[in-house]
Write a protein that holds these residues in place. Structure first.
Motif, mmCIF file in Angstrom:
data_model
loop_
_atom_site.group_PDB
_atom_site.id
_atom_site.type_symbol
_atom_site.label_atom_id
_atom_site.label_comp_id
_atom_site.label_asym_id
_atom_site.label_seq_id
_atom_site.Cartn_x
_atom_site.Cartn_y
_atom_site.Cartn_z
ATOM 1 N N PHE A 68 1.026 -1.250 0.143
ATOM 2 C CA PHE A 68 0.133 0.045 0.237
ATOM 3 C C PHE A 68 0.759 1.301 0.072
ATOM 4 O O PHE A 68 1.790 1.473 0.681
ATOM 5 N N GLN A 69 0.568 2.281 -0.947
ATOM 6 C CA GLN A 69 1.399 3.360 -1.201
ATOM 7 C C GLN A 69 0.723 4.536 -0.901
ATOM 8 O O GLN A 69 -0.433 4.794 -1.330
ATOM 9 N N THR A 70 1.268 5.452 -0.100
ATOM 10 C CA THR A 70 0.704 6.800 0.044
ATOM 11 C C THR A 70 1.599 7.820 -0.423
ATOM 12 O O THR A 70 2.924 7.359 -0.704
ATOM 13 N N ARG A 71 1.427 9.011 -0.628
ATOM 14 C CA ARG A 71 2.162 10.189 -1.219
ATOM 15 C C ARG A 71 2.041 11.621 -0.480
ATOM 16 O O ARG A 71 0.975 11.627 -0.153
ATOM 17 N N GLY A 72 3.078 12.079 0.014
ATOM 18 C CA GLY A 72 2.955 13.280 0.875
ATOM 19 C C GLY A 72 4.256 14.125 0.560
ATOM 20 O O GLY A 72 5.292 13.826 0.084
ATOM 21 N N VAL A 73 4.277 15.247 1.287
ATOM 22 C CA VAL A 73 5.192 16.288 1.441
ATOM 23 C C VAL A 73 5.875 16.270 2.692
ATOM 24 O O VAL A 73 5.287 16.337 3.700
ATOM 25 N N TRP A 130 -6.526 7.900 2.298
ATOM 26 C CA TRP A 130 -6.876 6.842 3.298
ATOM 27 C C TRP A 130 -5.538 6.420 3.919
ATOM 28 O O TRP A 130 -4.598 5.861 3.065
ATOM 29 N N LEU A 131 -5.642 6.325 5.053
ATOM 30 C CA LEU A 131 -4.250 5.851 5.978
ATOM 31 C C LEU A 131 -4.550 4.934 6.731
ATOM 32 O O LEU A 131 -5.564 4.334 7.046
ATOM 33 N N PRO A 132 -3.381 3.987 6.864
ATOM 34 C CA PRO A 132 -3.529 2.722 8.187
ATOM 35 C C PRO A 132 -3.984 3.218 9.425
ATOM 36 O O PRO A 132 -3.829 4.538 9.732
ATOM 37 N N ALA A 133 -4.328 2.395 10.278
ATOM 38 C CA ALA A 133 -4.559 2.732 11.519
ATOM 39 C C ALA A 133 -3.627 3.320 12.456
ATOM 40 O O ALA A 133 -2.247 3.051 12.034
ATOM 41 N N ILE A 134 -3.859 3.809 13.501
ATOM 42 C CA ILE A 134 -2.707 4.595 14.315
ATOM 43 C C ILE A 134 -2.009 3.357 14.809
ATOM 44 O O ILE A 134 -2.294 2.299 15.221
ATOM 45 N N GLY A 135 -0.705 3.726 14.679
ATOM 46 C CA GLY A 135 0.399 2.374 15.206
ATOM 47 C C GLY A 135 1.541 2.692 14.631
ATOM 48 O O GLY A 135 1.741 3.858 13.925
#
Length: 318
Positions: free
Chosen positions: A191-196, A221-226
């Motif tokens: 799973f991949q996300t993109r940010g600055v 969408w992000l994974p759960a807190i952890g």
């Protein structure tokens, strides 16, 4: 790859050169089920000498039907990433339709005449549970009677893993539980996300664990807190890291949620860099420690666990 941003009704001058095989779907996540639909469409396009095309939408269709919570309005794959995945797969043409009330109000016959015929479709491919309007009538089982032989209809069955259908909903549930290992299996990739990279409070630096603070879109969408094992792609190169999604509860009861990543064997100023984060494995839940020293002891253990993950999966930074 050509991307046509379309709105209902289509402009009179809109036209498509050559024949197409059209894969229909929202494709949020681009998981193995979606890939099966696209592969079948790709095979048909090659066999028929047609372009591989995708009909998809610019936002969740559900927005038109009901009120959605802020969490529900997030996406597994934001639009730019989805377009990249299409291109990498070999798609020639994307029809990116604004899913509006007027668009969804078309009858199935109008949808066929107003859109698919104008795409010069020789075949249309979709998953068995795809709908294209009123869910009571706009089903794949009913689709041939609306098409009336104008093009072939190909329905792709479900892809099952561990006895359950691969779906975007299933992936969202797994992410909300932090099970990114299962998500990797469902996607066929991490799973991949993109940010600055932005400035944070620099508390990690004082603890001996400096972190890169990744600011994501509110629609991601992000994974759960952890705490997670991740790799971070910076300027085309991957670096191993341990990521925290959380609220820094050791230091505050009212801190906003942040994504902070300690990159291993890395010492470079990357403020302002746009990075890709690959979520590889869940390590533990967020813990409120009694002292900073307790936190440091746990971070040492997390670092060791992260290095052990790399030893077992050396290809993650190739």
């Amino acid at each position: 790859m050509k991307i046509s941003r379309l709105h209902y009704p289509l402009a009179d001058e809109f036209k498509v050169d050559g024949s197409t095989v059209v894969a229909m779907g929202f494709f949020d996540g681009f998981h193995k089920g979606h890939q099966a639909v696209l592969q079948r469409a790709k095979d048909e396009a090659e066999k028929r000498g047609a372009k591989l095309a995708v009909l998809t939408y610019d936002h969740h269709p559900a927005i038109v039907y009901r009120k959605m919570s802020p969490h529900e309005q997030r996406y597994l794959t934001l639009n730019d990433y989805k377009m990249k995945l299409f291109k990498d797969f070999g798609v020639d043409q994307v029809f990116l339709v604004n899913y509006s009330y007027d668009f969804q109000s078309q009858t199935p016959e109008q949808f066929v005449n107003n859109f698919l015929k104008r795409f010069n479709a020789v075949a249309v491919v979709a998953g068995f549970d795809h709908t294209y309007g009123d869910k009571k009538v706009a089903t794949m089982a009913n689709f041939p009677k609306y098409v009336k032989g104008a093009f072939d209809v190909i329905t792709v069955p479900a892809v099952d893993i561990n006895g359950k259908k691969v779906s975007s909903t299933r992936i969202r549930i797994e992410l909300d539980s932090g099970d990114v290992d299962s998500v990797t299996e469902l996607l066929g990739r991490p799973f991949q996300t993109r940010g600055v990279i932005v400035h944070g409070e620099e508390r990690g630096r004082l603890l001996g664990y400096p972190t890169a603070n990744v600011k994501h879109s509110e629609y991601q969408w992000l994974p759960a807190i952890g705490i997670y094992v991740v790799t971070v792609e910076i300027a085309g190169k991957r670096y191993l890291g341990m990521a925290s999604i959380g609220k820094n509860v050791t230091f505050s009861d009212v801190h906003p949620m942040t994504v902070e990543i300690n990159l291993m064997d890395f010492d470079h100023n990357i403020y302002g860099e746009v990075v890709n984060v690959n979520w590889l494995s869940f390590l533990r839940n967020e813990i409120k420690f009694q002292t900073p020293e307790d936190l440091i002891d746990q971070l040492d253990k997390d670092k060791q666990a992260t290095r052990e993950y790399l030893e077992q999966h050396p290809d993650v930074i190739d």
